[in-house]
Design a protein around this motif. Structure first.
Motif, mmCIF file in Angstrom:
data_model
loop_
_atom_site.group_PDB
_atom_site.id
_atom_site.type_symbol
_atom_site.label_atom_id
_atom_site.label_comp_id
_atom_site.label_asym_id
_atom_site.label_seq_id
_atom_site.Cartn_x
_atom_site.Cartn_y
_atom_site.Cartn_z
ATOM 1 N N LYS A 119 62.568 53.908 70.011
ATOM 2 C CA LYS A 119 61.114 53.747 70.035
ATOM 3 C C LYS A 119 60.493 54.743 69.091
ATOM 4 O O LYS A 119 60.878 55.898 69.063
ATOM 5 C CB LYS A 119 60.588 54.090 71.430
ATOM 6 C CG LYS A 119 61.030 53.180 72.500
ATOM 7 C CD LYS A 119 60.586 53.714 73.842
ATOM 8 C CE LYS A 119 61.642 53.422 74.881
ATOM 9 N NZ LYS A 119 61.693 54.417 75.924
ATOM 10 N N GLU A 170 56.467 55.776 67.431
ATOM 11 C CA GLU A 170 55.065 55.480 67.170
ATOM 12 C C GLU A 170 54.648 56.246 65.922
ATOM 13 O O GLU A 170 54.557 57.459 65.937
ATOM 14 C CB GLU A 170 54.214 55.906 68.360
ATOM 15 C CG GLU A 170 52.751 55.544 68.183
ATOM 16 C CD GLU A 170 52.021 55.557 69.510
ATOM 17 O OE1 GLU A 170 51.846 54.460 70.081
ATOM 18 O OE2 GLU A 170 51.631 56.640 69.959
ATOM 19 N N GLU A 222 52.065 57.687 63.564
ATOM 20 C CA GLU A 222 50.634 57.978 63.603
ATOM 21 C C GLU A 222 50.174 58.343 62.204
ATOM 22 O O GLU A 222 50.664 59.298 61.615
ATOM 23 C CB GLU A 222 50.367 59.106 64.588
ATOM 24 C CG GLU A 222 50.514 58.599 66.012
ATOM 25 C CD GLU A 222 50.241 59.638 67.057
ATOM 26 O OE1 GLU A 222 49.073 59.891 67.340
ATOM 27 O OE2 GLU A 222 51.212 60.210 67.567
ATOM 28 N N TYR A 230 61.379 49.405 69.364
ATOM 29 C CA TYR A 230 59.995 49.354 69.846
ATOM 30 C C TYR A 230 59.158 50.214 68.912
ATOM 31 O O TYR A 230 59.233 51.430 68.949
ATOM 32 C CB TYR A 230 59.893 49.878 71.271
ATOM 33 C CG TYR A 230 60.859 49.216 72.220
ATOM 34 C CD1 TYR A 230 61.975 49.887 72.699
ATOM 35 C CD2 TYR A 230 60.661 47.896 72.623
ATOM 36 C CE1 TYR A 230 62.865 49.274 73.559
ATOM 37 C CE2 TYR A 230 61.551 47.276 73.472
ATOM 38 C CZ TYR A 230 62.654 47.963 73.938
ATOM 39 O OH TYR A 230 63.542 47.360 74.778
ATOM 40 N N SER A 247 55.406 51.130 67.002
ATOM 41 C CA SER A 247 53.967 50.907 66.890
ATOM 42 C C SER A 247 53.399 51.803 65.802
ATOM 43 O O SER A 247 53.954 52.846 65.476
ATOM 44 C CB SER A 247 53.274 51.136 68.223
ATOM 45 O OG SER A 247 53.546 52.417 68.699
ATOM 46 N N LYS A 267 49.810 53.612 64.702
ATOM 47 C CA LYS A 267 48.432 53.920 65.077
ATOM 48 C C LYS A 267 47.746 54.456 63.833
ATOM 49 O O LYS A 267 48.165 55.471 63.278
ATOM 50 C CB LYS A 267 48.411 54.977 66.175
ATOM 51 C CG LYS A 267 48.642 54.407 67.556
ATOM 52 C CD LYS A 267 48.253 55.393 68.610
ATOM 53 C CE LYS A 267 48.201 54.731 69.970
ATOM 54 N NZ LYS A 267 48.292 55.724 71.038
ATOM 55 N N GLN A 275 47.152 54.240 78.441
ATOM 56 C CA GLN A 275 48.223 55.154 78.088
ATOM 57 C C GLN A 275 48.323 56.248 79.143
ATOM 58 O O GLN A 275 49.401 56.678 79.496
ATOM 59 C CB GLN A 275 47.981 55.768 76.710
ATOM 60 C CG GLN A 275 49.229 56.334 76.122
ATOM 61 C CD GLN A 275 49.331 56.034 74.640
ATOM 62 O OE1 GLN A 275 48.405 55.547 74.002
ATOM 63 N NE2 GLN A 275 50.470 56.325 74.062
ATOM 64 N N THR A 318 50.807 64.429 68.931
ATOM 65 C CA THR A 318 51.186 63.365 68.002
ATOM 66 C C THR A 318 52.661 63.413 67.640
ATOM 67 O O THR A 318 53.134 62.660 66.826
ATOM 68 C CB THR A 318 50.380 63.448 66.701
ATOM 69 O OG1 THR A 318 50.626 64.733 66.120
ATOM 70 C CG2 THR A 318 48.910 63.299 66.972
ATOM 71 N N ASN A 356 55.007 62.305 69.285
ATOM 72 C CA ASN A 356 55.710 61.309 70.088
ATOM 73 C C ASN A 356 56.276 61.879 71.379
ATOM 74 O O ASN A 356 57.470 61.831 71.631
ATOM 75 C CB ASN A 356 56.855 60.695 69.272
ATOM 76 C CG ASN A 356 56.283 59.806 68.196
ATOM 77 O OD1 ASN A 356 55.530 58.889 68.463
ATOM 78 N ND2 ASN A 356 56.583 60.118 66.965
ATOM 79 N N TYR A 364 54.222 50.330 74.252
ATOM 80 C CA TYR A 364 54.075 51.768 74.150
ATOM 81 C C TYR A 364 55.355 52.392 74.658
ATOM 82 O O TYR A 364 55.952 51.923 75.604
ATOM 83 C CB TYR A 364 52.911 52.235 75.014
ATOM 84 C CG TYR A 364 51.618 51.595 74.604
ATOM 85 C CD1 TYR A 364 50.995 50.657 75.410
ATOM 86 C CD2 TYR A 364 51.050 51.906 73.375
ATOM 87 C CE1 TYR A 364 49.827 50.061 75.008
ATOM 88 C CE2 TYR A 364 49.877 51.304 72.977
ATOM 89 C CZ TYR A 364 49.281 50.395 73.791
ATOM 90 O OH TYR A 364 48.131 49.798 73.411
#
Lengths: 426, 572
Positions: free
Chosen positions: A76, A78, A80, A110, A112, A114, B490, B521, B523, B568
């Motif tokens: 996973k 994310e 940013e 997974y 994402s 942002k 979240q 940020t 993660n 998420y």
């Protein structure tokens, strides 16, 4: 963690700590060397660390560095992407992004993105997407945390980046692409490669998609369980396609109804029979409708029975419309009214209590309800109301109840302590 | 031994209910009441001309009242840590008194002064009189944490001992033989400065709508109570067009500067209520204005980061947009929405706006339309709003932007509809914005929709004489609702991840805290956040409160989709 010492010893051989023996204090035996911790132990510890801490830990020794790059830690991610001029939050470090693309693209499942309101951030996201070639991504989310900056990216650039993932993953099951310039051809590509696995698709406010484009998805992706789109994409054909025999039960359908300017958009109506077909096929489906319209634009809605379960009115909605909802929305579970006006909604609420037997949550913003009317409403709903969010200003004291008394009366009927919502008075 | 006393005015600019002053006068031979004007403060700090003018009025009024008692006010320029050692020596001071300041910065400053006083052998007298209660006691009664919901706060208040009576007003009887040595050069050395002397441009400045000072405050209090008695109704008055205008019975700036004692107000309200309602016990809602103020003071007193998002344990980390241009339009009343612009114009010109007007503009700036950080709005209010002080201003902005305390973000104020419902005729807009005068009520809230003929007749072409609307409200609110939902989801995603032991589902809001979440940020895995949250600085997270209260709508559903396909990265 119960592993015998033997387990520890055998693991030590797999990860020899080359330079560490020299630095190790004399009282430490090989079995106690931090660098010789079993892989799975370090892995578990790493899973509790933030990325930053993990990255720091990874420079301690080769063993830990190897663990840092375990595929399992890279399932996973994310990304940013923020610019200092437009956001207070930090961005994922560009070096880290490069490392991920080089070493871990194939592990990502997974993912994402942002992005803040700067076009540069959205473009950076697209650049990363275009490089995710050898991957088996299951979940993809493109999320704008402020203004929808993906819409500022050139459509060609965006579409080509997105289709890289669509084509290469072949096992996409969840996609979230709200507020992006995705178009019909890209949806065709999505369907061509992922029709067996697609379960969730959220694409509200994607202006370049047409009803035909989304129909293609419904026709081919029979596993689709959750769908979010704008009203202009909703059609009778779409509902029927989602109710075809081959199709699984639909669990969640979200529809955004947004106006451009007052009176400019004329909304088509959906046939009652199409709704009925959907409910017959998926009796437990949640139908969620968000309305951001001017009062006069509501005409085409709720004239007939509509199986909506969750209704949200982002702007003012008229008394008459609320009356219609009481009449025609028997499946209603949640109702949120941002604003109505200064005529009491007693009658309308009582009718909703009577006819919407599944109603469990209600939220009222700038409206007016007399205290007696409100107590009546709560009495009729009783304990099934788990969420009752009413601004204090909504309740108008009358001869039977004042503000002080209302909360004990309502608490009594709900079976728990209840207070209206308040805003600070300076 | 001769006892020479200094009383240090900061807030508490009054002679009634001033227990620290009263107590320190006892047995004193000389008394000097001082106010320290920090020169850095005037130039660089974020305080506008109306606030300065109000303060100067207050100081002049104090000086006048002291003159009647053969004393004077001493206004001293400098920083307290420099000023006091000098004064201790020069005036041979052995006693110092001041009113307790509960704000973190105030406590720090006062600790430094206490130290200096101890070193100089000066006895310090501090009393609580800016708040109704001793805030530390409230916190103690709530399990060593400030109550983070207003309901909880009220519940704790109910269990507190009665509010202390206001102290006796300082009169010549109280002063007795205590004198103030006044030199001939007093006005030169210690006189209250004028706005010009502080460097402000006063040409074109209109008369103050809110005159400062204790005298004015007490007069307004009488009027305020008279009006309540006449109405014989203590319910919250219905909002109408007139409510938006500055009221001659408005008290908030006087409470903030301490020209009016909150305790005096409290007791006078109580007496009046008992008189009119024949001895019934007054409900807590009677003291609404005072209790909200108390609530924010309590939550802020131990939190030096209370006015920031970053590093503030009770503030939700929201990815606000950085947009100085948009912020300027809002601050200067150039948004293109007459309702918003009229309110911001009134704020800039007069220094006060109705609390519902505040909700409207705060919502517009933050979660409603512009998605700009509440810290920016707070700074603008700090500059322009007479009654904005650190705790109340920051707290209210966090509240209104759904960053803390309050999570029902669907309560949105439409910049067109809200005004229209409050003042259908648009009188308020016309009074604040003169070039809107020609617009008919039908279009005054959304003039961009008016046909060309109407605009021509009104001599105000949208886009030429008045800006076009800076956002499409329907679109902006759609996007922003979605953003708020994402954030709260979240947070609520922490549920069911081995954190159930922190669950104390308690419907009566008796939960001591709101979750602190740090959206690192890097993660963060949620378990790591648990570690952060459970360190002593962060009380046990009561996420249930957020989960249940957030998003009346859809959170549970969207959550169900996460179990299918975790978009998420929350489930491990």
């Amino acid at each position: 963690m119960k592993r015998g010492r033997t387990g520890l010893k055998s693991q030590c051989q797999i990860f020899p700590s080359l330079g560490e023996r020299a630095k190790r204090p004399k009282w430490m035996t090989p079995a106690q060397d931090w660098g010789n911790l079993p892989h799975h132990v370090v892995l578990q510890i790493f899973q509790h660390l933030s990325l930053v801490d993990r990255a720091r830990a990874s420079s301690v020794c080769r063993c830990w560095n190897d663990v840092f790059h375990t595929p399992d830690l890279w399932r996973k991610f994310e990304f940013e992407l923020n610019q200092p001029a437009t956001s207070y939050l930090r961005s994922t470090h560009p070096d880290l992004i490069q490392q991920i693309i080089k070493k871990h693209a194939q592990h990502l499942q997974y993912v994402s993105f942002k992005v803040d309101s700067c076009t540069e951030s959205a473009e950076a996201a697209c650049d990363i997407l275009s490089q995710l070639v050898n991957c088996t991504i299951k979940t993809l989310g493109l999320i704008s945390t402020a203004r929808p900056s993906f819409m500022d990216v050139s459509q060609a650039h965006f579409v080509s980046a997105l289709t890289v993932v669509f084509v290469n993953s072949k096992s996409l099951s969840s996609i979230r692409i709200d507020d992006t310039p995705v178009d019909d051809p890209s949806l065709k590509v999505l369907v061509a490669n992922n029709s067996d696995t697609l379960k969730l698709l959220k694409m509200s406010s994607c202006p370049h998609v047409s009803p035909a484009g989304i129909l293609c998805v419904a026709d081919q992706c029979h596993g689709l369980r959750e769908l979010a789109l704008n009203y202009h994409l909703l059609s009778d054909e779409l509902l029927l396609a989602l109710s075809s025999e081959k199709h699984v039960h639909l669990e969640h359908l979200r529809i955004d109804v947004v106006s451009e300017n007052p009176g400019q958009t004329h909304f088509h109506t959906i046939k009652r029979s199409s709704w009925e077909a959907l409910i017959r096929h998926s009796p437990k489906v949640n139908i969620v409708m968000y309305f951001f319209l001017y009062e006069e634009e509501f005409e085409p809605f709720f004239c007939e029975e509509t199986p909506v379960t969750h209704l949200y009115f982002g702007r003012a909605v008229s008394k008459m419309m609320l009356g219609r909802i009481g009449l025609n929305c028997p499946r209603l579970v949640e109702l949120v009214v941002c604003a109505n006006g200064i005529e009491p909604l007693d009658e309308e609420l009582i009718r909703i209590a009577e006819r919407c037997k599944s109603l469990t949550a209600i939220g009222l913003g700038e409206c007016e309800v007399t205290c007696s009317g409100f107590v009546e409403f709560v009495k009729m709903c009783g304990g099934r109301l788990t969420q009752l969010s009413i601004m204090e200003e909504v309740l108008i004291p009358d001869s039977s109840y004042n503000i002080e008394q209302i909360h004990s009366e309502v608490s009594k009927h709900l079976g728990r302590m209840w207070f209206p919502d308040m805003m600070p008075t300076w | 031994m001769v006892i020479n006393t200094i009383h240090w005015f900061r807030k508490g600019l009054r002679l009634h209910d001033n227990p620290s002053l009263k107590d320190s006068i006892q047995g004193s031979d000389t008394l000097r009441c001082i106010y320290i004007l920090d020169p850095w403060f005037a130039g660089s700090s974020n305080v506008g001309i109306n606030r300065w003018r109000f303060l100067l009025h207050c100081l002049e009024d104090l000086d006048a009242s002291l003159r009647k008692l053969n004393s004077r006010l001493f206004v001293i320029r400098g920083q307290p840590t420099d000023v006091f050692p000098r004064l201790f020596k020069e005036w041979q001071i052995n006693r110092l008194s001041y009113e307790y300041d509960s704000e973190p910065f105030g406590k720090e400053r006062d600790a430094a002064i206490q130290k200096l006083a101890n070193e100089a052998g000066v006895e310090v007298t501090v009393r609580i009189s800016h708040t109704l209660y001793n805030l530390d006691k409230i916190i103690e009664l709530n399990g060593s944490q400030p109550p983070l919901t207003y309901k909880r706060f009220q519940a704790v208040i109910n269990r507190m001992n009665a509010v202390e009576m206001p102290a006796e007003t300082i009169t010549s009887e109280v002063l007795k033989n205590c004198v103030t040595p006044i030199s001939e050069e007093h006005d030169e050395k210690f006189g209250v400065p004028s706005l010009e002397e502080l460097g402000f441009e006063t040409e074109g400045l209109t008369t103050a709508v809110w005159p400062g000072g204790e005298t004015e405050a007490l007069m307004r209090l009488e009027r305020h109570l008279e009006r309540k008695a006449w109405v014989a109704n203590f319910e919250r008055p219905r909002m109408n067009a007139n409510s938006l205008l500055a009221s001659p019975t408005g008290l908030s700036p006087y409470l903030r500067f301490g020209c009016l004692s909150c305790r005096l107000f409290y007791f006078k309200l109580t007496d009046l209520y008992r008189k009119v309602k024949k001895n019934h016990t007054p409900p807590l809602s009677l003291y609404g204005q005072l209790l909200w103020r108390e609530f924010f003071y309590t939550t802020a007193t131990n939190n030096p980061c209370f006015d920031k998002m970053d590093g503030n344990p009770i503030c939700v980390q929201i990815p606000w947009d950085r947009n100085p241009e948009a912020l300027a339009k809002w601050a200067e009343g150039r948004t293109g929405f007459p309702w918003i612009d009229a309110i911001m114009t009134q704020l800039r010109q007069e220094g006060w706006i109705h609390h519902l007007a505040r909700h409207g503009v705060a919502c517009f700036l933050t979660r409603g339309d512009l998605w700009i950080s509440w810290e920016e709005g707070m700074k603008v209010f700090e500059e322009l709003l007479l009654d904005a002080d650190w705790s109340v201003n920051a707290g209210s902005w966090m509240w209104l932007s759904c960053s803390s305390f309050f999570q029902q973000f669907f309560h949105c104020y439409c910049p067109v509809g809200f005004g229209r419902r409050t003042d259908p005729n648009g009188d308020f807009i016309r009074s604040a914005r003169h070039f809107m005068k020609g617009f008919p009520a039908k279009y005054i809230y959304d003039p961009w929709n008016a046909p060309d003929e109407v605009q021509k007749a009104a001599k105000c072409i949208i886009g030429v004489h008045y800006p076009k609307p800076m956002v499409n409200h329907a679109e902006a609110s759609r996007i922003n609702i979605e953003r708020m939902k994402q954030i709260y989801q979240q947070l609520s995603c922490y549920r069911g991840l081995g954190m159930d032991h922190l669950w104390h589902f308690n419907h009566d809001d008796s939960l001591p805290s709101v979750p602190g979440n740090r959206m690192d940020t890097g993660n963060t895995s949620p378990k790591r956040n648990e570690a952060v949250i459970n360190t002593p600085a962060f009380p046990a997270v009561q996420l249930q409160l957020v989960y249940e209260k957030s998003c009346v709508f859809g959170a549970k559903l969207e959550l169900s989709s996460h179990h299918l396909n975790p978009i998420y990265m929350v489930t491990d």
